[in-house]
Scaffold this motif. Structure first.
Motif, PDB file in Angstrom:
ATOM      1  N   VAL A   1      -3.673   2.334  10.369  1.00  0.00           N
ATOM      2  CA  VAL A   1      -5.150   3.120   9.936  1.00  0.00           C
ATOM      3  C   VAL A   1      -6.045   2.513   9.078  1.00  0.00           C
ATOM      4  O   VAL A   1      -7.454   2.645   8.955  1.00  0.00           O
ATOM      5  CB  VAL A   1      -5.387   4.779   9.798  1.00  0.00           C
ATOM      6  CG1 VAL A   1      -4.251   5.226  10.614  1.00  0.00           C
ATOM      7  CG2 VAL A   1      -4.575   4.772   7.782  1.00  0.00           C
TER       8      VAL A   1
ATOM      9  N   THR B   1      -5.467   5.257  17.515  1.00  0.00           N
ATOM     10  CA  THR B   1      -6.097   5.603  15.104  1.00  0.00           C
ATOM     11  C   THR B   1      -6.130   6.693  14.417  1.00  0.00           C
ATOM     12  O   THR B   1      -6.032   6.980  13.763  1.00  0.00           O
ATOM     13  CB  THR B   1      -6.938   4.017  15.086  1.00  0.00           C
ATOM     14  OG1 THR B   1      -6.997   2.742  15.366  1.00  0.00           O
ATOM     15  CG2 THR B   1      -7.595   4.400  13.670  1.00  0.00           C
TER      16      THR B   1
ATOM     17  N   VAL C   1      -5.975  -2.351  11.774  1.00  0.00           N
ATOM     18  CA  VAL C   1      -6.771  -1.115  12.811  1.00  0.00           C
ATOM     19  C   VAL C   1      -7.327  -2.086  13.628  1.00  0.00           C
ATOM     20  O   VAL C   1      -7.479  -2.876  15.647  1.00  0.00           O
ATOM     21  CB  VAL C   1      -8.095  -0.766  12.710  1.00  0.00           C
ATOM     22  CG1 VAL C   1      -8.593   0.228  14.298  1.00  0.00           C
ATOM     23  CG2 VAL C   1      -7.786   0.710  12.331  1.00  0.00           C
TER      24      VAL C   1
END
Length: 415
Positions: free
Chosen positions: A274, A317, A279
């Motif tokens: 995250v 995510t 990401v």
């Protein structure tokens, strides 16, 4: 002369001054009549303390308020110009230095990108020193410097044998870096003041608790999501710190056994899923193309893409983040979780509804029903603001006295 329980008259005087200053700082302006019940001090003590603080320029009058048939009462507040503070953010891509007055109004700032040298210790120390010199030179009207607070990525311990604060920043290659001693060796003239070094997520947490989305909460978690991930855990109104001043390494809790490689060297950490860097890596692996943009621009491009690949990455995510927040809910039973940091604030408006759903899915129902997930309110400057609150809190706790050494323990998160 000693008072009850070994306290001296000087100690009592400091406590009384601190009580008045703190009450006026967080709840002012107030009249002397209001300060009595607010602080528990007698009217004679209030008159004595406020008189001293006014004479010293730490308080100022802030207008009049009417009373029931009597003479108008004078309101008092902490004087914004009674001193200045510096906050430093040793971030993931830059070093930011800001000068504030006591009301935390920004007076000057300096920013230096971390490029080829990255987090090379000598480079970071040099940039901090340059920033201290630059902001003070840019605002010569600023009154006496009360202290410097510095937020860093990593765990901070206090070791007198190494000159004070020592930083263990595994993700940036810092192993027992004696940062305080190094800074004192190169600091420009006039900065021989209390120096406070703390984990950056904790300084951000202090700022959000004092002035932002954490206000009023007694049990909360302030989460910093940038390239990496950190947190500040608040229990009963105070930051949990553990044996060293860095507890809250939420980003390095294990989310997936034998999972993705994390910057810390382990596998499966929450940060590896995250954090902004992770990401974007997952987006590239899925076929996305951020081009040559920097990390912030690339993350904005991902959020704006609208294609199915980007949508799948963002959905995943949100689920990872919700699962990570559920762990915080189950462990600490916070009433509030605040998502902050530049990447958290950038992703939050789009992902927050789904993150809340995933938090409820993965957390125990009872604590989840009593927790809210919110976005931070202080923007991307929250780390520097929080860093400046460290010397500010020391100043308030000391009753407005000035010294050149910071205490070995951190300031309280609560006002």
């Amino acid at each position: 002369m000693a008072g009850g329980r070994g306290r001296t008259v000087r100690d009592l005087r400091r406590v009384n001054r601190s009580s008045v200053l703190r009450r006026l700082y967080f709840d002012g302006p107030l009249s002397r009549l209001e300060l009595g019940p607010a602080t528990g001090l007698s009217s004679a003590s209030i008159s004595n303390v406020t008189g001293q603080l006014l004479t010293e320029g730490l308080l100022e009058e802030a207008g009049l308020v009417g009373s029931d048939g009597g003479r108008p009462r004078t309101l008092l507040r902490v004087a914004p110009g009674a001193g200045s503070l510096i906050g430093v953010d040793v971030g993931e891509t830059r070093v930011r230095v800001e000068l504030f007055d006591i009301a935390l109004t920004e007076l000057a700032r300096a920013e230096y990108p971390l490029k080829d040298g990255g987090h090379d210790v000598d480079q970071v120390v040099r940039l901090i020193a340059e920033g201290l010199d630059a902001v003070r030179g840019a605002s010569p009207e600023a009154t006496g410097l009360l202290g410097v607070g510095i937020g860093v990525p990593g765990i901070v311990e206090y070791d007198p044998a190494q000159g004070g604060a020592v930083v263990h920043g595994q993700t940036i290659g810092w192993e027992a870096v004696p940062l305080e001693a190094l800074l004192r060796g190169v600091a420009p003239p006039g900065t021989d003041v209390p120096l406070f070094v703390s984990n950056g997520a904790k300084t951000l947490g202090q700022a959000e608790m004092w002035f932002g989305a954490g206000q009023g909460a007694q049990n909360a978690v302030i989460a910093l999501i940038g390239s990496g991930v950190g947190s500040c855990v608040i229990t009963d109104g105070s930051a949990y710190g553990g044996a060293a001043r860095g507890a809250g390494e939420w980003g390095h809790t294990t989310l997936h056994l034998r999972g993705r490689q994390c910057r810390c060297g382990s596998r499966g950490c929450l940060e590896a899923y995250v954090g902004a860097e992770a990401v974007l890596d997952r987006w590239r692996e899925a076929g996305g193309d951020p081009g040559g943009a920097d990390e912030e621009e690339a993350l904005a491009a991902l959020l704006d893409s609208g294609d199915t690949v980007a949508g799948a990455v963002l959905e995943e995510t949100a689920e990872y983040l919700g699962a990570g927040i559920a762990d915080l809910v189950n462990l600490f039973n916070p009433e509030r979780i605040v998502l902050a940091g530049w990447a958290g604030l950038l992703m939050g408006p789009q992902l927050l509804p789904r993150v809340r759903e995933m938090t409820e899915r993965y957390a125990l129902r009872y604590p989840a029903a009593r927790a809210t997930v919110e976005l931070g309110r202080l923007g991307t400057d929250a780390v520097t603001v929080g860093a400046a609150t460290l010397p500010l809190s020391h100043f308030l706790d000391s009753g407005g006295t000035r010294d050149t050494e910071a205490p070995a323990t951190e300031a309280s998160v609560r006002g």
